[in-house]
Design a protein around this motif. Structure first.
Motif, PDB file in Angstrom:
ATOM      1  N   ALA A 124       9.412  -4.611  10.435  1.00 46.80           N
ATOM      2  CA  ALA A 124      10.293  -3.815   9.568  1.00 46.80           C
ATOM      3  C   ALA A 124       9.784  -2.380   9.582  1.00 46.80           C
ATOM      4  CB  ALA A 124      10.264  -4.360   8.154  1.00 46.80           C
ATOM      5  N   GLY A 173      10.012   1.434   7.573  1.00 48.28           N
ATOM      6  CA  GLY A 173      10.405   2.182   6.379  1.00 48.28           C
ATOM      7  C   GLY A 173      10.830   3.587   6.781  1.00 48.28           C
ATOM      8  N   SER A 174      10.221   4.580   6.165  1.00 45.78           N
ATOM      9  CA  SER A 174      10.627   5.963   6.441  1.00 45.78           C
ATOM     10  C   SER A 174       9.779   6.624   7.535  1.00 45.78           C
ATOM     11  CB  SER A 174      10.594   6.783   5.148  1.00 45.78           C
ATOM     12  OG  SER A 174       9.350   6.606   4.503  1.00 45.78           O
ATOM     13  N   HIS A 230       6.547   7.201   7.913  1.00 43.53           N
ATOM     14  CA  HIS A 230       5.535   8.194   7.541  1.00 43.53           C
ATOM     15  C   HIS A 230       4.110   7.785   7.914  1.00 43.53           C
ATOM     16  CE1 HIS A 230       8.759  10.114   5.290  1.00 43.53           C
ATOM     17  NE2 HIS A 230       7.983  11.158   5.176  1.00 43.53           N
ATOM     18  N   SER A 231       3.913   6.603   8.474  1.00 47.14           N
ATOM     19  CA  SER A 231       2.547   6.225   8.845  1.00 47.14           C
ATOM     20  C   SER A 231       2.119   6.970  10.102  1.00 47.14           C
ATOM     21  CB  SER A 231       2.443   4.715   9.063  1.00 47.14           C
ATOM     22  OG  SER A 231       2.704   4.051   7.844  1.00 47.14           O
ATOM     23  N   SER A 250       1.847  11.869  -2.857  1.00 48.68           N
ATOM     24  CA  SER A 250       1.925  13.331  -2.779  1.00 48.68           C
ATOM     25  C   SER A 250       3.326  13.804  -2.415  1.00 48.68           C
ATOM     26  CB  SER A 250       0.916  13.866  -1.764  1.00 48.68           C
ATOM     27  OG  SER A 250       1.282  13.481  -0.467  1.00 48.68           O
ATOM     28  N   SER A 258       9.435   5.422   1.762  1.00 48.16           N
ATOM     29  CA  SER A 258      10.159   4.257   1.235  1.00 48.16           C
ATOM     30  C   SER A 258       9.230   3.430   0.343  1.00 48.16           C
ATOM     31  CB  SER A 258      10.719   3.400   2.374  1.00 48.16           C
ATOM     32  OG  SER A 258       9.735   2.516   2.873  1.00 48.16           O
ATOM     33  N   THR A 306       1.315  -0.609   2.609  1.00 49.91           N
ATOM     34  CA  THR A 306       0.033  -0.022   3.045  1.00 49.91           C
ATOM     35  C   THR A 306      -0.817   0.443   1.866  1.00 49.91           C
ATOM     36  OG1 THR A 306       0.957   2.219   3.238  1.00 49.91           O
ATOM     37  CG2 THR A 306       1.051   0.826   5.215  1.00 49.91           C
ATOM     38  N   THR A 321      -0.169   2.561  -0.586  1.00 44.14           N
ATOM     39  CA  THR A 321      -0.077   4.004  -0.839  1.00 44.14           C
ATOM     40  C   THR A 321      -0.349   4.297  -2.321  1.00 44.14           C
ATOM     41  OG1 THR A 321       1.378   4.454   1.010  1.00 44.14           O
ATOM     42  CG2 THR A 321       1.629   5.880  -0.904  1.00 44.14           C
ATOM     43  N   HIS A 322      -0.947   5.437  -2.573  1.00 44.56           N
ATOM     44  CA  HIS A 322      -1.416   5.751  -3.931  1.00 44.56           C
ATOM     45  C   HIS A 322      -1.193   7.216  -4.276  1.00 44.56           C
ATOM     46  CE1 HIS A 322      -4.821   8.158  -2.436  1.00 44.56           C
ATOM     47  NE2 HIS A 322      -4.548   7.468  -1.354  1.00 44.56           N
ATOM     48  N   VAL A 355      10.875  -7.199   3.864  1.00 42.90           N
ATOM     49  CA  VAL A 355      11.066  -7.128   2.414  1.00 42.90           C
ATOM     50  C   VAL A 355      12.411  -6.466   2.152  1.00 42.90           C
ATOM     51  CG1 VAL A 355      10.207  -6.153   0.246  1.00 42.90           C
ATOM     52  CG2 VAL A 355       8.587  -7.010   1.958  1.00 42.90           C
ATOM     53  N   ARG A 375      -9.021  12.135  -4.564  1.00 45.83           N
ATOM     54  CA  ARG A 375      -8.257  11.560  -5.689  1.00 45.83           C
ATOM     55  C   ARG A 375      -8.977  10.318  -6.216  1.00 45.83           C
ATOM     56  NH1 ARG A 375      -2.327  11.456  -2.795  1.00 45.83           N
ATOM     57  NH2 ARG A 375      -3.606  11.295  -0.927  1.00 45.83           N
ATOM     58  N   HIS A 419      -7.435   3.993   4.904  1.00 44.66           N
ATOM     59  CA  HIS A 419      -6.017   3.836   4.525  1.00 44.66           C
ATOM     60  C   HIS A 419      -5.297   3.158   5.683  1.00 44.66           C
ATOM     61  CE1 HIS A 419      -1.929   4.722   3.355  1.00 44.66           C
ATOM     62  NE2 HIS A 419      -2.302   5.464   2.323  1.00 44.66           N
TER      63      HIS A 419
HETATM   64  C1  LIG Z   1       3.224  13.968   4.619  1.00 42.49           C
HETATM   65  C2  LIG Z   1       2.668  12.625   4.209  1.00 42.49           C
HETATM   66  C3  LIG Z   1       2.078  12.491   2.966  1.00 42.49           C
HETATM   67  C4  LIG Z   1       1.542  11.258   2.589  1.00 42.49           C
HETATM   68  N1  LIG Z   1       0.984  11.163   1.337  1.00 42.49           N
HETATM   69  C5  LIG Z   1       0.403  10.015   0.952  1.00 42.49           C
HETATM   70  C6  LIG Z   1      -0.191   9.883  -0.344  1.00 42.49           C
HETATM   71  O1  LIG Z   1      -0.112  10.785  -1.173  1.00 42.49           O
HETATM   72  N2  LIG Z   1      -0.824   8.731  -0.626  1.00 42.49           N
HETATM   73  C7  LIG Z   1      -0.928   7.715   0.263  1.00 42.49           C
HETATM   74  O2  LIG Z   1      -1.561   6.707  -0.052  1.00 42.49           O
HETATM   75  N3  LIG Z   1      -0.322   7.770   1.478  1.00 42.49           N
HETATM   76  C8  LIG Z   1       0.329   8.905   1.829  1.00 42.49           C
HETATM   77  N4  LIG Z   1       0.943   8.975   3.055  1.00 42.49           N
HETATM   78  C9  LIG Z   1       0.959   7.777   3.909  1.00 42.49           C
HETATM   79  C10 LIG Z   1       2.212   6.933   3.652  1.00 42.49           C
HETATM   80  O3  LIG Z   1       2.442   6.756   2.293  1.00 42.49           O
HETATM   81  C11 LIG Z   1       2.085   5.540   4.273  1.00 42.49           C
HETATM   82  O4  LIG Z   1       1.878   5.661   5.633  1.00 42.49           O
HETATM   83  C12 LIG Z   1       3.301   4.647   3.976  1.00 42.49           C
HETATM   84  O5  LIG Z   1       3.103   3.377   4.534  1.00 42.49           O
HETATM   85  C13 LIG Z   1       4.567   5.254   4.541  1.00 42.49           C
HETATM   86  O6  LIG Z   1       5.691   4.513   4.129  1.00 42.49           O
HETATM   87  P1  LIG Z   1       6.914   4.341   5.144  1.00 42.49           P
HETATM   88  O7  LIG Z   1       8.075   3.852   4.378  1.00 42.49           O
HETATM   89  O8  LIG Z   1       7.080   5.571   5.933  1.00 42.49           O
HETATM   90  O9  LIG Z   1       6.365   3.160   6.032  1.00 42.49           O
HETATM   91  P2  LIG Z   1       6.367   2.987   7.633  1.00 42.49           P
HETATM   92  O10 LIG Z   1       5.389   3.935   8.208  1.00 42.49           O
HETATM   93  O11 LIG Z   1       7.740   2.999   8.138  1.00 42.49           O
HETATM   94  O12 LIG Z   1       5.746   1.513   7.702  1.00 42.49           O
HETATM   95  C14 LIG Z   1       4.478   1.241   7.150  1.00 42.49           C
HETATM   96  C15 LIG Z   1       4.245  -0.269   7.047  1.00 42.49           C
HETATM   97  O13 LIG Z   1       5.163  -0.834   6.122  1.00 42.49           O
HETATM   98  C16 LIG Z   1       5.872  -1.907   6.733  1.00 42.49           C
HETATM   99  N5  LIG Z   1       7.209  -1.935   6.157  1.00 42.49           N
HETATM  100  C17 LIG Z   1       8.041  -0.897   5.955  1.00 42.49           C
HETATM  101  N6  LIG Z   1       9.177  -1.329   5.392  1.00 42.49           N
HETATM  102  C18 LIG Z   1       9.049  -2.664   5.233  1.00 42.49           C
HETATM  103  C19 LIG Z   1       9.900  -3.689   4.720  1.00 42.49           C
HETATM  104  N7  LIG Z   1      11.089  -3.418   4.207  1.00 42.49           N
HETATM  105  N8  LIG Z   1       9.443  -4.961   4.767  1.00 42.49           N
HETATM  106  C20 LIG Z   1       8.233  -5.261   5.256  1.00 42.49           C
HETATM  107  N9  LIG Z   1       7.387  -4.331   5.725  1.00 42.49           N
HETATM  108  C21 LIG Z   1       7.794  -3.055   5.718  1.00 42.49           C
HETATM  109  C22 LIG Z   1       5.880  -1.577   8.220  1.00 42.49           C
HETATM  110  O14 LIG Z   1       6.106  -2.729   9.011  1.00 42.49           O
HETATM  111  C23 LIG Z   1       4.482  -1.024   8.361  1.00 42.49           C
HETATM  112  O15 LIG Z   1       3.564  -2.080   8.457  1.00 42.49           O
HETATM  113  C24 LIG Z   1       1.554  10.161   3.473  1.00 42.49           C
HETATM  114  C25 LIG Z   1       2.176  10.286   4.721  1.00 42.49           C
HETATM  115  C26 LIG Z   1       2.740  11.505   5.080  1.00 42.49           C
HETATM  116  C27 LIG Z   1       3.424  11.638   6.410  1.00 42.49           C
END
Ligand SMILES: Cc1cc2nc3c(=O)[nH]c(=O)nc-3n(C[C@H](O)[C@H](O)[C@H](O)COP(=O)(O)OP(=O)(O)OC[C@H]3O[C@@H](n4cnc5c(N)ncnc54)[C@H](O)[C@@H]3O)c2cc1C
Length: 427
Positions: free
Chosen positions: A44, A46-47, A49-50, A107, A112, A119, A121-122, A172, A329, A379
């Protein structure tokens, strides 16, 4: 989409392209079920951002982009149920309008909810658990295409194993989150805090607000900026400290990276505003952060914060040239097996790097060696080099997590190279 189109899809930072042969954008639950039933290897998305390949897969990626609705608000039980692809920004706006809030945000609000929680995220705040701690139930499409619901109430510790699931249990499709009445926050910034002040006053500094962040570029022994987000009673503005542990109040709005424009940052200068417009550093309606960047973050026990910072200070001449900014943090301990804060009040040492991945990857082992005495947990969504063996030692529930993954997904349909290596120790 044809393969040629697929290969163009990159993560947010643009440091890699997804390997997937096909990227699907289903619009209904039945479509997801069918894709999962038919697929051999699935992830799956999300947005995006990883910064690493935690979401990648060689075969089928299912984007939750079209699953972005709020399903139900329960004003009595203080919960909201949303679809898996909704982003925090949209959810926050909805909640605030209805008179409610989440306990914290990261931040930036563009990520998403499902991806962030997968992951761990905090945000920041001594008493604030990571964002996944707000999840009380999830609906998933599991490997056989069935739809199941798991919850904190019904599944107890097993649920704790599934919330920070790294995408390994299935897709999910819905999440239920704890909410609370909406609240106001004011954000004040102080500049130039001497690093040494943290030796005796780390606790006092980090508890000076509901959420506190320290930003340093490691060029000198100084914390360049301290961002203090204070929760307000009755929306009444609080006075700023004139001398904050040797730091002085900022006289203008700031970006964490001093030389960048503050235009895309949330309101500062102590102006009160709604929680969702102050808790993230970056505004929903602007491009977040500085764009071209990479990120790394390590979590150590809170009591080791100053010692860990001192050890980084020893190698700051290697860090500073590659760095855009570092953020420190605090996060409260939780019970989620794969959370970086599992059973441990933690401090997160974050690095936003310039877009030079080879140089960053070369530097990470040095940072990890410096931090090794503190058993840093990386992380899950950012760049790291920590070995699977070290991860095994630093996550006491790793074996339970593997067993649970195998129970829900015996054929490894949701396993990718990232999970194979970091969770199953297979390269
Ligand atoms: C500019 C920037 C700032 C950030 N700031 C922070 C911060 O303040 N704190 C912090 O902790 N992190 C931070 N991050 C990291 C970010 O929050 C994590 O990488 C988070 O996982 C990104 O969410 P995403 O929706 O983009 O997930 P994706 O990168 O798309 O996916 C991440 C994981 O989630 C799984 N996943 C996604 N959607 C689903 C679903 N529906 N069902 C099952 N699994 C799913 C994917 O398979 C993958 O394993 C930041 C990243 C960026 C680019």
């Amino acid at each position: 989409m044809r393969r040629n189109d697929q290969t163009k899809l990159k993560n947010w930072a643009g440091n890699f392209q997804y390997n997937a042969a096909r990227i699907h954008h289903p619009k209904t639950l039945d479509e997801i079920r069918e894709l999962v039933r038919r697929g051999e290897k699935i992830r799956a998305l999300g947005s995006r951002h990883s910064f690493n390949r935690v979401a990648d897969c060689a075969q089928d990626i299912i984007s939750l982009q079209h699953f972005d609705r709020v399903i139900a608000l329960d004003r009595e039980r203080l919960t909201v149920t949303v679809e898996g692809g909704i982003r925090y920004g949209e959810l926050s706006q909805y909640l605030h309008k209805e008179g409610f809030a989440l306990h914290n945000l990261a931040s930036l609000p563009h990520i998403s909810v499902a991806g962030a929680c997968a992951t761990a995220t905090h945000g920041s705040g001594d008493k604030n658990g990571n964002l996944a701690t707000a999840i009380s139930a999830m609906e998933l499409v599991t490997a056989d295409g069935e739809v199941i619901t798991v919850s904190r109430e019904k599944d107890g510790d097993t649920f704790n194993g599934m919330v920070v699931g790294l995408g390994g249990f299935g897709v999910v499709t819905k999440l239920t989150l704890d909410i609370q009445p909406t609240f106001d926050v004011q954000q004040d910034i102080d500049e130039n805090l001497p690093l040494r002040e943290l030796e005796n006053d780390f606790d006092e500094i980090m508890s000076s607000g509901y959420s506190v962040s320290l930003f340093t570029d490691w060029k000198t022994e100084t914390v360049n900026q301290v961002w203090v987000k204070r929760r307000l009673l009755d929306g009444k503005k609080l006075e700023a400290e004139s001398n904050f542990f040797g730091a002085s109040p900022a006289t203008r709005r700031m970006h964490p990276i001093g030389e960048l424009s503050s235009e895309n940052c949330t309101e500062q200068m102590g102006i009160p505003g709604a929680w969702q417009d102050r808790l993230p550093h970056f505004r929903m309606d602007h491009t977040p952060s500085s764009g071209e960047e990479l990120q790394t973050e390590y979590f150590v026990a809170r009591e080791d914060a100053f010692a860990a910072l001192l050890t980084l200070n020893e190698i700051r001449e290697y860090i500073a040239p590659l760095l855009m900014i570092s953020e420190v943090r605090t996060i409260a301990a939780d019970d989620l097996w794969m959370s970086m804060c599992y059973k441990q009040d933690s401090v997160a040492l974050h690095f936003t790097w310039k877009m030079d991945e080879p140089a960053v990857m070369q530097l990470l082992p040095m940072i990890e060696a410096q931090l090794a005495p503190f058993d840093p947990r990386p992380h899950w969504g950012k760049l790291f080099m920590v070995s699977p063996m070290q991860l095994e030692m630093r996550y006491e529930r790793m074996q339970d997590f593997r067993q649970l993954l195998s129970q829900y997904d015996p054929q490894g349909k949701f396993r990718n190279a990232f999970l194979d290596l970091n969770i199953f120790g297979v390269s």
